[in-house]
Design a protein around this motif. Structure first.
Motif, PDB file in Angstrom:
ATOM      1  N   LEU A  47       0.840  -1.206   0.000  1.00  7.30           N
ATOM      2  CA  LEU A  47       0.000   0.000   0.000  1.00  7.30           C
ATOM      3  C   LEU A  47       0.874   1.255   0.000  1.00  7.30           C
ATOM      4  O   LEU A  47       0.567   2.226  -0.712  1.00  7.30           O
ATOM      5  CB  LEU A  47      -0.915  -0.025   1.224  1.00  7.30           C
ATOM      6  CG  LEU A  47      -1.979   1.063   1.300  1.00  7.30           C
ATOM      7  CD1 LEU A  47      -2.945   0.963   0.131  1.00  7.30           C
ATOM      8  CD2 LEU A  47      -2.730   0.981   2.620  1.00  7.30           C
ATOM      9  N   ALA A  48       1.954   1.244   0.765  1.00  7.39           N
ATOM     10  CA  ALA A  48       2.856   2.398   0.786  1.00  7.39           C
ATOM     11  C   ALA A  48       3.429   2.666  -0.603  1.00  7.39           C
ATOM     12  O   ALA A  48       3.595   3.826  -1.008  1.00  7.39           O
ATOM     13  CB  ALA A  48       3.986   2.155   1.792  1.00  7.39           C
ATOM     14  N   ALA A  49       3.724   1.608  -1.345  1.00  9.50           N
ATOM     15  CA  ALA A  49       4.288   1.779  -2.691  1.00  9.50           C
ATOM     16  C   ALA A  49       3.335   2.521  -3.605  1.00  9.50           C
ATOM     17  O   ALA A  49       3.768   3.249  -4.506  1.00  9.50           O
ATOM     18  CB  ALA A  49       4.635   0.412  -3.279  1.00  9.50           C
ATOM     19  N   THR A  50       2.026   2.364  -3.396  1.00 12.13           N
ATOM     20  CA  THR A  50       1.057   3.012  -4.298  1.00 12.13           C
ATOM     21  C   THR A  50       1.097   4.525  -4.191  1.00 12.13           C
ATOM     22  O   THR A  50       0.672   5.217  -5.123  1.00 12.13           O
ATOM     23  CB  THR A  50      -0.375   2.520  -4.012  1.00 12.13           C
ATOM     24  OG1 THR A  50      -0.796   2.971  -2.717  1.00 12.13           O
ATOM     25  CG2 THR A  50      -0.468   1.008  -4.095  1.00 12.13           C
ATOM     26  N   VAL A  51       1.577   5.055  -3.056  1.00 13.12           N
ATOM     27  CA  VAL A  51       1.611   6.511  -2.878  1.00 13.12           C
ATOM     28  C   VAL A  51       3.035   7.026  -2.719  1.00 13.12           C
ATOM     29  O   VAL A  51       3.253   8.164  -2.300  1.00 13.12           O
ATOM     30  CB  VAL A  51       0.750   6.938  -1.665  1.00 13.12           C
ATOM     31  CG1 VAL A  51      -0.712   6.605  -1.914  1.00 13.12           C
ATOM     32  CG2 VAL A  51       1.236   6.285  -0.379  1.00 13.12           C
ATOM     33  N   GLY A  52       4.018   6.180  -3.025  1.00 13.99           N
ATOM     34  CA  GLY A  52       5.409   6.613  -2.978  1.00 13.99           C
ATOM     35  C   GLY A  52       5.957   6.768  -1.575  1.00 13.99           C
ATOM     36  O   GLY A  52       6.923   7.507  -1.375  1.00 13.99           O
ATOM     37  N   ALA A  53       5.357   6.083  -0.602  1.00 14.18           N
ATOM     38  CA  ALA A  53       5.837   6.167   0.780  1.00 14.18           C
ATOM     39  C   ALA A  53       6.822   5.036   1.078  1.00 14.18           C
ATOM     40  O   ALA A  53       6.933   4.067   0.325  1.00 14.18           O
ATOM     41  CB  ALA A  53       4.655   6.108   1.753  1.00 14.18           C
ATOM     42  N   THR A  54       7.520   5.150   2.190  1.00 16.80           N
ATOM     43  CA  THR A  54       8.488   4.131   2.600  1.00 16.80           C
ATOM     44  C   THR A  54       7.764   2.951   3.234  1.00 16.80           C
ATOM     45  O   THR A  54       6.940   3.145   4.139  1.00 16.80           O
ATOM     46  CB  THR A  54       9.484   4.712   3.610  1.00 16.80           C
ATOM     47  OG1 THR A  54      10.144   5.838   3.017  1.00 16.80           O
ATOM     48  CG2 THR A  54      10.518   3.670   4.014  1.00 16.80           C
TER      49      THR A  54
END
Length: 309
Positions: free
Chosen positions: A222-229
């Motif tokens: 899920l973090a990858a979908t918004v560019g988060a770590t």
């Protein structure tokens, strides 16, 4: 000569998706296909089918190509499949009329299947299921009602995302429900990167890491979908299960063509043959992470890694 049959179940969020999946199962020559709502307290709809193989003198062979094809149909409509179950020819006689939407003769089925393209499904040895704390046997009515509302389209994205996030963040919610909520958030963020992606980016800081291996994996996707770590726990997952290392690296670098290629090489069974290999890397990577998320959730249940229903 012996006759073998296989039954299949595709579970999807709503009736329209179940009927669409049923059409694709019939297009593959499945003899009978029915569409039925899951019994309460579960939510969602099932497309049920039975397929008879031509008479054979040998023992039954696991239909790996068909299992993969049915799984792809399920993923296409935002759901999952249970693989196949071997059954006797009697299954054809007792297959329910309730909800039946397609039926054909064995001759018609064999003609359809003879025209299908031949594919070779890569052999993948699945790793152990990601662990969670055992779920209580009783249901969790608040979560069930929320999932039903989201799947049925009763909530807008701006209402659904915070509601699912609150469920994940609430102390005392069993891991299995948090995993279900994270999977829904992941699918929404990938399917609607604009509206849902913005909502996910807003609620992501409040989602707790460290619940269990499965929820950390889903939170990383899920973090990858918004560019988060991704959460620190995904590193431990990669260390404990080297087979999942490429997926974790893809969470960290979803725009990397090399990371996508490595993840596809590790899980060729989850590749989408309809995708254009020349299409942009990031949306293809996020779509693969969403498929991985659904697979991990199903695999944890199948292997009873603390999340059995």
């Amino acid at each position: 000569m012996r006759v073998y049959t296989q039954t299949y179940t595709v579970t999807v969020p709503d009736e329209a998706s179940a009927r669409a999946a049923a059409e694709l199962l019939a297009a593959r020559g499945h003899r009978f296909v029915a569409v039925r709502r899951q019994p309460e307290p579960d939510t969602g709809w099932n497309a049920l089918s039975v397929l008879q193989e031509p008479p054979s003198e040998g023992p039954p062979v696991q239909p790996r190509d068909e299992i993969a094809a049915v799984a792809a149909i399920a993923r296409l409509h935002g759901g999952s499949s249970t693989g196949s179950w071997g059954a006797s020819p009697m299954t054809l006689r007792i297959f329910p009329q309730d909800g039946r939407v397609h039926e054909m003769t064995q001759e018609e089925s064999e003609a359809i299947r003879a025209a299908l393209p031949v594919s070779v499904v890569p052999e993948v040895v699945p790793p152990p299921g990601l662990r969670c704390r055992p779920a209580p046997k009783r249901g969790f009515r608040r979560a069930d009602a929320l999932f039903e509302a989201v799947a049925g389209g009763a909530l807008t994205i701006t209402a659904a995302v915070p509601a699912l996030a609150e469920l994940v963040a609430t102390e005392g919610v069993p891991d299995r429900y948090a995993a279900d909520a994270l999977t829904l958030l992941l699918q929404m963020a990938v399917d609607s990167p604009g509206s849902a992606g913005a909502e996910v980016a807003r609620v992501l800081p409040g989602l707790p890491a460290g619940r269990c291996e499965l929820t950390d994996f889903l939170l990383g996707a899920l973090a990858a979908t918004v560019g988060a770590t991704p959460p620190p726990g995904v590193g431990a997952i990669a260390d404990s299960y080297p087979e999942r290392g490429p997926a974790v690296e893809l969470m960290r670098s979803p725009s990397s063509a090399g990371a996508l290629a490595a993840a596809l090489a590790a899980r060729p069974d989850l590749a989408d043959p309809r995708e254009d290999p020349a299409a942009p890397v990031r949306p293809r990577a996020l779509a693969l992470l969403a498929r991985l998320g659904v697979w991990e959730l199903d695999h944890a249940r199948e292997t009873r890694a603390g999340i059995s229903r």
